[in-house]
Each structure stands twice: as C-alpha cells, then as structure tokens.
Write a protein that holds these residues in place. Structure first.
Motif, short mmCIF file in Angstrom:
data_model
loop_
_atom_site.label_atom_id
_atom_site.label_comp_id
_atom_site.label_asym_id
_atom_site.label_seq_id
_atom_site.Cartn_x
_atom_site.Cartn_y
_atom_site.Cartn_z
N ARG A 8 0.85 -1.19 0.00
CA ARG A 8 0.00 0.00 0.00
C ARG A 8 0.88 1.23 0.00
N HIS A 21 -5.27 4.03 3.10
CA HIS A 21 -6.37 3.68 2.20
C HIS A 21 -7.18 4.92 1.82
N HIS A 22 -7.41 5.78 2.79
CA HIS A 22 -8.18 7.00 2.51
C HIS A 22 -7.48 7.85 1.44
N ALA A 68 -5.17 6.86 -0.76
CA ALA A 68 -5.14 6.15 -2.03
C ALA A 68 -6.47 6.32 -2.78
N GLN A 69 -7.57 6.23 -2.05
CA GLN A 69 -8.88 6.41 -2.66
C GLN A 69 -9.07 7.83 -3.17
N GLU A 70 -8.54 8.80 -2.44
CA GLU A 70 -8.65 10.19 -2.87
C GLU A 70 -7.89 10.42 -4.17
N ARG A 92 -7.16 8.10 -6.43
CA ARG A 92 -7.86 7.40 -7.51
C ARG A 92 -9.09 8.19 -7.95
N ARG A 93 -9.77 8.79 -7.01
CA ARG A 93 -10.95 9.59 -7.33
C ARG A 93 -10.58 10.77 -8.22
N SER A 136 -15.46 8.87 5.27
CA SER A 136 -16.14 9.34 4.05
C SER A 136 -16.44 10.83 4.10
#
Length: 417
Positions: A177, A189-190, A192-194, A196-197, A359
C-alpha cells in the motif's frame, strides 16, 4: 570570541544560525552551504512550487542581506572536504580550513538512487534540491504521461501537483500500500482512494525493472516487474532519501543510518553536534532510536542546539550540558484539498482506532501500542491535531487515562481528555 561553524545551509543549518543570534550568542558564526542558492524552504518543492501558477511564493529562509545584518558568515557553493577533530577545524574543498569551538553538522540527506537500467535517461527526475524542482516544473509544463516511482509523501504530493496540470499520472509502489511506512492502513487507504478519485492510477506490490528510451533518447516507457510497460515522458523517483554521513564517517564519528547523537544531540565527539535529517537520536517521546525527516525535527533540534551553545558561549569543557532533547515529533502533508497532520511516531505493529467518518473527509486515526497512545493522524481536523499534541506531551500518568474507548467517541472532543 569563539566560533560556531555550521555545515549545511538547509532548514536545520539556517535555523541554528538565526537562533544563535536570537539567543544572544555573540561569537562568530560561519554557515557553509554546498548549493549556490541562499538557504530555502524545501517542503513547498513537492507541493505548491510544482503547480501551474504564474507566481510562486518566495522560499528564502536566510537571504544574504539578513545574513549580513546578523553577522552570519554565509558561504555558498562551499564544499566541506573533511573534519580535523583533534585540531577543531573543518577542511574546505580548496584545502583551506576554518577553525571552530562548536561544530554543527546539518548535512541533510540525498535522494536514494533508482538503481535500474535507464535511470539516468533525460526525463528522469529526483526531487530534493531547488534546481531539481525547477527542472521538474518545466518538464511538467509539457508532460502528458507522468510516472512516479514511490508512493510515499513526496511521491503522492508530486502526483497531486501533476494532476493539477491535467496530466496522466501513475504511481508505482513496491509495498502493498502507499505510505506504508508512515501511515496507518486506514489513513493510507483514505489517501489512495482520494488519488484514484482524482484520476491517479496507483499500482502497488509491483516494482520498476527498467526505463526505456524513445526515439529522441529521453525516457518514454517504464517496464514493471509484472511485465507491464507504461508510457512516461516524465519519471519522478521518490523512493526515499539517504542521510549524508560521509563527512562524519571520515572524521571517525559514530554512524548508523545517520550520525548517532546522544540526548543532548552531541556526536561521539562532544564538541560536535548533528541535527536534522542526518542525525539519529534517542526519541524521548517514543522511547525509540530514530532518524526523522521533517521540518519540525530540523527546526526543534536547531533551536535546542543553539540554546546549548548560546548558554555556554565559550569553548566546551569536559562537563556535558544538563538539558535533554525531548521535543514531540509531528509531521504534515498536503494533497489536493486534504491536509494531513500527524503527531507522535507509531511503529508498524501499532493498531488503530478510527475516530469519525472517513467518508466525510475529516477524521482521525489514533494509534496504540498495547494500551498506550503513541500517535494520532488527522486529516482536515486541526482541533484533533492540536489536542493530540497536548495529550502526547503530557506526563505518563495522565496519558494512561487516554484509552481506546475514550478516543473512539468522535462526539467527545479530544481536548476533554
């Protein structure tokens, strides 16, 4: 009159010189910097400095005029070749010497090299110095496909800056990660998601095997360990840094992934201090032997050492200073509209208590080692960060009252603890 010589004109070195004068030190000060630019602030180089803008904020930490006003002998473009510890002199690249009563090593760090075929092709960038940042910024002006090797703070900050230019961005991270060494799994994770978004492709658990040249000889593709080949007209190597310890090693000082210092920030030679990215010290807060790469650490250690020197203001005797370095570590990063603030140092085996709703984009992760709170990571939650700094700076008796159950209730302000 005695003299303090500071080797390294980055944040730690410049802050030491200024803080000495602030504390009334009336000895001579020589600040020796290898770069030709006056001391400047490094953190913006991976953030605002790379974004598409017509103007950039000044980065100067110690302009030449201020150095003159403070009677600081600022020598730029000066290479220090060695230390004659027995004679209390540093040897410069031109074989001249500068005598010292106190010597402060603030030599910083250098980029960890990307050791794969093609790493020296045009279009491959590191990011540590101002000239590198200026070159990378120019390259990003015309880039289409940007590949960033390394998913740490620097890599992801550069990714955010590159996406602001609407380029295609891919982050390649060998670990499972991003930011695995510095963040909890939940916070990593938060982010990484940001990313990708925002359109960044993140590839984890895969390494780079080769950089391939295009028809003009510049880097054009990146070959990965899984057989994938991805396009890249700009490659940024952000795989960490190595402490600059060569000078200390040649002088016979103790080193171990950094220049080893005691709780007074003195090296194995009691007349020589080491601070900032190059120093390895016993962290009073974490109880661990650490080398920290942060502005907070550089500034706090500089202030501490300046206080020690200014208090004595004479050549050091055999007695050692009584004050101990006990500053609380904290860190920060900005990516898009997310501001991450971390206080404390958590080992990888620490477990997490999530405080608030990820979120929402504003929450904290409290890290525990056993029953002890050791760090708090907060994103867009300054109140939690400020409270956490007070909590972790408290005495152990008070800290024991901060339990997992207490911090998990997001409705109860951390400051109530």
């Amino acid at each position: 009159m005695n003299r303090t010589v500071i080797v390294g004109a980055g944040v730690a070195g410049a802050q030491t010189a200024l803080e000495l004068r602030h504390r009334g030190y009336n000895g001579a000060i020589a600040l020796l910097g290898e770069e030709h630019q006056p001391p400047y602030d490094r953190p913006p180089l991976s953030k605002e400095f790379l974004k598409p803008a017509t103007e950039h904020h000044p980065l100067d930490l110690l302009p030449a005029q201020v150095a003159r006003e403070q009677a600081i002998d600022l020598r730029l473009g000066t290479h220090v070749d060695g230390i004659k510890a027995a004679e209390q002199k540093v040897v410069l690249g031109d074989s001249s010497t500068v005598a010292y009563d106190y010597l402060v090593l603030a030599t910083g760090a250098r980029n960890r090299p990307l050791s794969v075929p093609g790493a020296n092709l045009p279009g491959v960038w590191g990011l540590r110095r101002l000239d590198e940042a200026e070159g990378l910024r120019r390259a990003l002006d015309h880039a289409r496909d940007v590949v960033i090797v390394g998913g740490g703070f620097i890599g992801l900050e550069v990714a955010a800056a590159a996406r602001a230019r609407d380029t295609n961005v891919t982050v390649v991270e060998l670990m499972p990660r991003v930011m695995a060494r510095v963040l909890s799994p939940e916070m990593a994770h938060h982010f990484a998601q940001e990313h990708r978004r925002r359109g960044v492709e993140i590839l984890t658990g895969v390494g780079v095997t080769q950089l391939l040249a295009g028809p003009l000889g510049n880097a054009s593709e990146v070959a990965l360990s899984d057989g994938t080949v991805i396009p890249a007209d700009v490659v940024v190597a952000g795989i960490g840094i190595l402490p600059s310890t060569d000078l200390a090693e040649r002088a016979g000082l103790r080193t171990s992934d950094g220049i080893v210092v005691d709780r007074h920030l003195r090296t194995s030679d009691s007349r020589i201090y080491a601070i900032g990215d190059c120093s390895r010290f016993d962290c009073a807060v974490s109880g661990r032997d650490l080398r920290l790469e942060s502005i907070q650490n550089a500034v706090d250690q500089a202030r501490f050492v300046a206080g020690q020197i200014a208090a004595t203001n004479r050549p050091p005797a055999n007695d050692r200073p009584t004050a101990l370095y006990t500053a609380l570590p904290w860190f920060w990063s900005e990516q898009y509209d997310s501001k991450l603030q971390i206080v404390g140092v958590a080992p990888t085996e620490a477990d997490s208590v999530v405080r608030g709703d990820p979120s929402s984009g504003s929450f904290s992760v409290c890290r525990f080692l056993g029953e002890r709170l050791v760090a708090v990571e907060s994103v867009n939650h300054a109140r939690d960060h400020v409270a956490a700094r007070k909590i972790l700076a408290a005495d152990p008796t008070r800290l024991r009252r901060v339990t997992r159950a207490a911090v998990s209730d997001a409705a109860a302000p951390l400051k109530s603890l």
